[in-house]
Design an enzyme around this catalytic site. Structure first.
Site, short mmCIF file in Angstrom:
data_model
loop_
_atom_site.label_atom_id
_atom_site.label_comp_id
_atom_site.label_asym_id
_atom_site.label_seq_id
_atom_site.Cartn_x
_atom_site.Cartn_y
_atom_site.Cartn_z
N HIS A 21 0.83 -1.21 0.00
CA HIS A 21 0.00 0.00 0.00
C HIS A 21 0.87 1.26 0.00
O HIS A 21 0.69 2.15 -0.84
CB HIS A 21 -0.90 -0.03 1.23
CG HIS A 21 -1.84 1.13 1.34
ND1 HIS A 21 -3.16 1.05 0.95
CD2 HIS A 21 -1.67 2.40 1.80
CE1 HIS A 21 -3.75 2.21 1.16
NE2 HIS A 21 -2.87 3.06 1.67
N GLU A 22 1.80 1.34 0.93
CA GLU A 22 2.64 2.53 1.04
C GLU A 22 3.61 2.64 -0.13
O GLU A 22 3.90 3.75 -0.59
CB GLU A 22 3.39 2.52 2.37
CG GLU A 22 2.49 2.63 3.60
CD GLU A 22 1.64 3.89 3.60
OE1 GLU A 22 2.08 4.91 3.04
OE2 GLU A 22 0.53 3.85 4.15
N HIS A 25 1.85 4.30 -3.01
CA HIS A 25 1.74 5.75 -2.83
C HIS A 25 3.03 6.44 -3.27
O HIS A 25 3.01 7.43 -4.01
CB HIS A 25 1.49 6.08 -1.36
CG HIS A 25 0.08 5.86 -0.90
ND1 HIS A 25 -1.02 6.18 -1.66
CD2 HIS A 25 -0.41 5.36 0.26
CE1 HIS A 25 -2.12 5.88 -1.00
NE2 HIS A 25 -1.78 5.37 0.17
#
Length: 207
Positions: A21-22, A25
């Site tokens: 997820h990170e 980003h």
């Protein structure tokens, strides 16, 4: 009481879901011209670089936690709103893709008659937790990704105010999580996503 194997599976699944997820980003923000994540060593697929150990512990114990946010600076974007929308979307999309891959591998193991309970349980946990993490982050509540996506359609001054958050919004966020009022809708969305991805995987493997 959870077994050592169950704990290990859950820890691995959580770290992978948070890490992908990170990473997403940071990668998308970098594509839009923001070097911040790269300069701070966060432009990596190593999930351990994105773990907030307190957030991980809370997630394992209380089913609510957080990762170490990847630093993002929209001032580098040519169009800050567009850049923030896609950067915010990237995390949940990465979670859904990770879940899809895990489910495809799960049914691939079923087709190949793989009987390892550890492997099957791990793939299943990665899928469930990753979808849950993606769905949860799409809620339009600061500081979650959904708020950055939704508020990008507001005038710039209001957008900045909302994305920076406020004490009131944080209180609302905490109350919603602790009350359990979101559990039912979130679980239905997770279940529906798993059913959809499972259908695709079953068709793919001809099961």
């Amino acid at each position: 009481m959870l077994s050592i194997q169950s704990i290990c599976i859950r820890v691995i699944a959580v770290i992978l879901a948070m890490g992908i997820h990170e990473s997403a980003h940071g990668l998308v923000s970098y594509w839009f011209g923001d070097p911040t994540a790269k300069e701070e060593g966060r432009l990596t697929l190593n999930p351990l670089a994105h773990v907030d150990w307190a957030g991980l512990l809370c997630l394992l114990v209380f089913r609510f936690g957080w990762a170490k946010p990847v630093p993002v600076d929209p001032r580098y974007y040519k169009d800050p709103k567009t850049g923030m929308i896609w950067t915010a979307f990237a995390g949940p999309i990465a979670n859904f893709l990770l879940a899809l891959v895990s489910i495809i591998l799960y049914y691939g193991c079923v087709k190949a008659n793989v009987e390892s309970t550890f492997v099957l349980s791990l793939l299943s946990s990665i899928a469930v937790l990753s979808i849950g993490f993606g769905v949860f982050n799409l809620l339009p509540i600061p500081p979650l990704d959904g708020s950055k996506i939704l508020f990008a359609f507001l005038p710039l001054d209001k957008y900045i105010r909302f994305t920076q958050g406020s004490n009131v919004m944080m209180i609302v966020f905490i109350l919603l999580i602790s009350s359990g009022i979101l559990d039912g809708p979130l679980m239905r969305m997770v279940s529906n996503s798993i059913d959809l991805f499972s259908h695709w995987a079953i068709v793919l493997w001809g099961l």
